[in-house]
Design a protein around this motif. Structure first.
Motif, short mmCIF file in Angstrom:
data_model
loop_
_atom_site.label_atom_id
_atom_site.label_comp_id
_atom_site.label_asym_id
_atom_site.label_seq_id
_atom_site.Cartn_x
_atom_site.Cartn_y
_atom_site.Cartn_z
N GLY A 42 0.79 -1.22 0.00
CA GLY A 42 0.00 0.00 0.00
C GLY A 42 0.82 1.27 0.00
O GLY A 42 0.39 2.29 0.53
N LEU A 43 2.00 1.22 -0.63
CA LEU A 43 2.84 2.42 -0.68
C LEU A 43 2.31 3.41 -1.70
O LEU A 43 1.77 3.02 -2.74
N PRO A 44 2.47 4.69 -1.45
CA PRO A 44 1.87 5.70 -2.34
C PRO A 44 2.61 5.83 -3.66
O PRO A 44 3.82 5.60 -3.76
N GLY A 45 1.84 6.23 -4.69
CA GLY A 45 2.41 6.53 -6.00
C GLY A 45 3.20 5.37 -6.55
O GLY A 45 2.81 4.21 -6.47
N HIS A 46 4.34 5.66 -7.11
CA HIS A 46 5.24 4.65 -7.65
C HIS A 46 6.48 4.50 -6.79
O HIS A 46 7.53 4.09 -7.27
N GLY A 47 6.35 4.84 -5.51
CA GLY A 47 7.47 4.72 -4.60
C GLY A 47 8.45 5.87 -4.67
O GLY A 47 9.55 5.78 -4.10
N GLU A 48 8.08 6.95 -5.32
CA GLU A 48 8.99 8.09 -5.46
C GLU A 48 9.46 8.59 -4.09
O GLU A 48 8.66 8.86 -3.20
N GLY A 49 10.79 8.68 -3.93
CA GLY A 49 11.36 9.21 -2.71
C GLY A 49 11.37 8.24 -1.54
O GLY A 49 11.75 8.63 -0.43
N LEU A 50 10.95 6.99 -1.74
CA LEU A 50 10.88 6.03 -0.65
C LEU A 50 12.10 5.11 -0.64
O LEU A 50 12.67 4.82 -1.69
N ALA A 65 10.29 -7.61 -8.59
CA ALA A 65 8.89 -7.29 -8.29
C ALA A 65 8.76 -5.91 -7.66
O ALA A 65 7.85 -5.14 -7.99
N LEU A 66 9.68 -5.59 -6.76
CA LEU A 66 9.68 -4.26 -6.15
C LEU A 66 9.96 -3.19 -7.19
O LEU A 66 9.30 -2.15 -7.24
N ARG A 67 10.97 -3.42 -8.04
CA ARG A 67 11.35 -2.42 -9.03
C ARG A 67 10.23 -2.18 -10.03
O ARG A 67 9.94 -1.02 -10.40
N SER A 68 9.56 -3.23 -10.50
CA SER A 68 8.51 -3.04 -11.51
C SER A 68 7.28 -2.38 -10.92
O SER A 68 6.58 -1.62 -11.61
N THR A 69 7.00 -2.62 -9.65
CA THR A 69 5.80 -2.06 -9.01
C THR A 69 6.06 -0.69 -8.42
O THR A 69 5.16 0.16 -8.37
N LEU A 70 7.30 -0.47 -7.95
CA LEU A 70 7.68 0.80 -7.32
C LEU A 70 8.91 1.36 -8.02
O LEU A 70 10.01 1.43 -7.44
N PRO A 71 8.78 1.78 -9.28
CA PRO A 71 9.96 2.18 -10.05
C PRO A 71 10.68 3.40 -9.50
O PRO A 71 11.85 3.61 -9.82
N GLY A 72 10.02 4.19 -8.66
CA GLY A 72 10.66 5.39 -8.13
C GLY A 72 11.37 5.17 -6.80
O GLY A 72 12.01 6.09 -6.30
#
Length: 255
Positions: A42-50, A65-72
């Motif tokens: 449930g992380l916001p957006g595309h993980g930008e700044g996280l 899986a993390l990179r494709s789902t949270l590219p930022g």
């Protein structure tokens, strides 16, 4: 509890690294399930700044899986098996992905420092000698209200769940692994699931380690009742009253 532990287990994974990706890819839904567990954080957006910690990254499937789902997101991927980690690091990765060789129990000594916005651990906790100590260490690495996602083979508690797991392992996985010279490891992996917590028991273990909003969500396909995502949030932080904890086990496949 399990036949392989610590150095012996890491060495067995080192030896199996050459064929591990092929065996896991043959598992229906393997990569899609990892991505589903990432979404359940449930992380916001595309993980930008996280900042996200991938604990027990293996050959990098959970990292992908993390990179494709949270590219930022900035991802630190940690593995105890040098052979697995070498395979993972040799794959093409964009900027923002870092690999660290360290057991889950020794993160500070390897220079892994928080705070992280989320920690993701796939197929890790049932292989640890002291899962409670690692849960405590993970909580300390998380930012206030940070998220935890554990993707794990943790049985649902029905006899049928154990029967299906045993049938697949003994009838399909172990014969192939034995032919490849990795029979001992995959016998350990079968036993590690049978001996480990049920999904509900592991959810209680996570709650006892100081997490809140703990949920155990089943994964779909043949692994229903066998594999789960346990998601939680670091508790005990002074950002206002915590919401009531969700039920320990949730039916259906969720997101």
């Amino acid at each position: 509890m399990n036949p392989l532990r610590d150095e012996a287990l890491a060495a067995a994974f080192d030896h199996a690294a050459r064929s591990y990706d092929a065996l896991m890819t043959a598992n229906p839904g393997y990569h899609a399930h990892l991505r589903r567990s990432v979404r359940r954080l449930g992380l916001p957006g595309h993980g930008e700044g996280l900042r996200v910690l991938d604990l027990g990254c293996g050959t990098g499937a959970s990292t992908a899986a993390l990179r494709s789902t949270l590219p930022g997101a900035d991802i630190t991927a940690v593995g105890a098996s040098a052979g697995m980690l070498e395979r993972a690091a040799a794959k093409p990765w964009p900027a923002g992905v870092t690999f660290v060789h360290a057991p889950a129990e020794e993160l500070p000594g390897a220079g892994v420092k928080g705070p992280f916005d989320a920690v993701s651990a796939a197929y890790l906790f049932r292989n640890l000698s002291d899962p409670d100590a690692v849960l405590g260490a993970v909580r300390a690495l998380l930012a206030p209200r940070g998220r935890l996602g554990v993707h794990e083979y943790a049985l649902g508690g029905r006899r049928a769940d154990r029967a299906v797991w045993t049938l697949v392992c003994r009838g399909v996985v172990q014969p192939v692994a034995t032919a490849l010279g990795d029979g001992e490891l995959y016998r350990h992996l079968w036993r590690s699931v049978v001996d480990f917590d049920t999904a509900g028991r592991f959810a209680e273990r996570v709650r006892a380690a100081g997490f809140e909003a703990v949920r155990a969500l089943p994964l779909p396909g043949w692994q229903t009742g066998i594999a789960h995502t346990v998601v939680a949030r670091r508790g005990g932080d002074p950002q206002g009253p915590a919401r009531a904890a969700a039920p320990a086990v949730v039916t259906g496949t969720g997101r």
